[in-house]
Write a protein that holds these residues in place. Structure first.
Motif, short mmCIF file in Angstrom:
data_model
loop_
_atom_site.label_atom_id
_atom_site.label_comp_id
_atom_site.label_asym_id
_atom_site.label_seq_id
_atom_site.Cartn_x
_atom_site.Cartn_y
_atom_site.Cartn_z
N ARG A 1 0.82 -1.27 0.01
CA ARG A 1 -0.08 -0.05 0.05
C ARG A 1 0.87 1.17 -0.02
O ARG A 1 0.55 2.17 -0.41
CB ARG A 1 -0.79 -0.05 1.13
CG ARG A 1 -2.19 -1.06 1.18
CD ARG A 1 -3.20 -0.87 2.26
NE ARG A 1 -2.59 -0.78 3.56
CZ ARG A 1 -2.64 -1.99 4.28
NH1 ARG A 1 -3.28 -3.35 3.83
NH2 ARG A 1 -2.22 -1.99 5.66
N ALA A 2 2.03 1.23 0.63
CA ALA A 2 2.95 2.34 0.59
C ALA A 2 3.89 2.14 -0.60
O ALA A 2 4.58 3.40 -0.73
CB ALA A 2 3.81 2.20 1.98
N GLY A 3 3.91 1.46 -1.34
CA GLY A 3 4.64 1.57 -2.61
C GLY A 3 6.23 1.13 -2.46
O GLY A 3 6.92 1.22 -3.36
N LEU A 4 6.35 0.27 -1.50
CA LEU A 4 7.99 0.00 -1.09
C LEU A 4 8.14 -1.35 -1.81
O LEU A 4 7.26 -2.21 -2.05
CB LEU A 4 7.99 -0.17 0.41
CG LEU A 4 8.00 1.14 1.28
CD1 LEU A 4 8.13 0.56 2.73
CD2 LEU A 4 8.96 2.19 0.86
N ASP A 5 9.42 -1.51 -2.27
CA ASP A 5 9.92 -2.54 -2.94
C ASP A 5 10.66 -3.67 -2.08
O ASP A 5 10.66 -4.54 -2.38
CB ASP A 5 10.90 -2.19 -4.04
CG ASP A 5 10.31 -1.36 -4.86
OD1 ASP A 5 9.13 -1.63 -5.74
OD2 ASP A 5 10.78 -0.33 -5.35
N ALA A 6 11.02 -2.93 -0.92
CA ALA A 6 11.93 -3.82 0.14
C ALA A 6 11.89 -3.26 1.34
O ALA A 6 11.39 -2.08 1.60
CB ALA A 6 13.41 -3.67 -0.54
N ILE A 7 12.31 -4.11 2.46
CA ILE A 7 12.15 -3.67 3.78
C ILE A 7 13.66 -4.00 4.31
O ILE A 7 14.30 -4.78 4.13
CB ILE A 7 11.22 -4.49 4.57
CG1 ILE A 7 9.89 -4.17 4.39
CG2 ILE A 7 11.48 -4.24 6.22
CD1 ILE A 7 9.38 -2.70 4.68
#
Length: 260
Positions: free
Chosen positions: A10-16
């Motif tokens: 939902r936040a548009g992140l690809d990685a953590i």
């Protein structure tokens, strides 16, 4: 594959990115994300090989490895490399001084980056403090997000740089000012322009008041991905439009906040 209910999606992140001194990184096995980056916080916090192996089976795993540190020094002791999974990627960095000995801090960075890339040409290169050296390698750039990132990305692309660029930022999915400052206030206060603007002795967490609070909340827009998930997604989309290829978020309120 990320699900429609994942906060990361939902936040548009690809990685953590995860800090092993702050959380049990093995819990990330249930994290609905395609790429995981393990930050280096000193040799004593490097996850056990079995934990890294397990994470590498569930996601594309990258491990931050400071090229000046014993165990990861390609011109000296690199025995810690043997503890990393064969299919784990690396983020090559100079290494934060807080995690290095005096001898390690004195080691030259440039020749060590070059030597490391000779054996691992697919590694990412952290750019903080050594942007020109990192750019000269031609490897995937690992940029720390700041107020100038979008402008710099556009400039790099206009100049013809066609390599991959990953952007790293603390991520806080809320519009609650106290929650934001409680999670990243001290981090924001360490950024040089913010530090110089803050009143001397001002509190930098959720208890910040007055002008200090205003400065820190403005800095949250400049140095972090903070706000409701939809707002963060607008930021990540702008970063991609500017030229970023991977957006890496550090869940500053804790791993459990992204484990839906």
């Amino acid at each position: 594959m990320l699900t429609a209910t994942s906060p990361v999606t939902r936040a548009g992140l690809d990685a953590i990115a995860l800090k092993p001194a702050e959380c049990d990184v093995s819990n990330a096995e249930s994290l609905d994300v395609e790429t995981i980056v393990i930050d280096y916080e000193g040799r004593s916090h490097l996850p056990e090989p079995a934990v890294l192996e397990s994470l590498a089976e569930t996601a594309d795993l990258f491990v931050t490895t400071p090229v000046r540190a014993d165990g990861f020094d390609p011109l000296g002791d690199e025995t810690l490399l043997e503890t990393l999974p064969d299919d784990a990627g690396r983020v090559l960095v100079a290494g934060h001084a807080a995690y290095l000995t005096d001898d390690e801090r004195a080691r030259a960075v440039s020749p060590r980056l070059g030597a490391a890339l000779e054996t691992d040409p697919e590694a990412w290169v952290g750019t903080e403090g050594l942007e020109r050296i990192a750019m000269a390698t031609g490897a995937t750039q690992f940029e720390l997000f700041s107020r100038s990132t979008e402008r710099e990305l556009r400039s790099l692309r206009r100049a013809g740089f066609d390599g991959r660029i990953s952007v790293y930022a603390p991520a806080v999915f809320t519009d609650d000012a106290d929650e934001i400052l409680g999670a990243i206030g001290p981090y924001l206060a360490r950024r040089r322009p913010v530090s110089s603007a803050l009143p001397e002795g001002a509190r930098t967490d959720a208890s910040a008041q007055g002008r200090a609070r205003e400065i820190l909340l403005e800095a949250a827009d400049d140095y972090a991905l903070a706000g409701p998930e939809a707002d963060v997604r607008e930021r990540t989309e702008r970063l991609r439009e500017a030229g970023a290829t991977t957006i890496v978020g550090y869940p500053a309120r804790g791993l459990d906040t992204v484990l839906e």
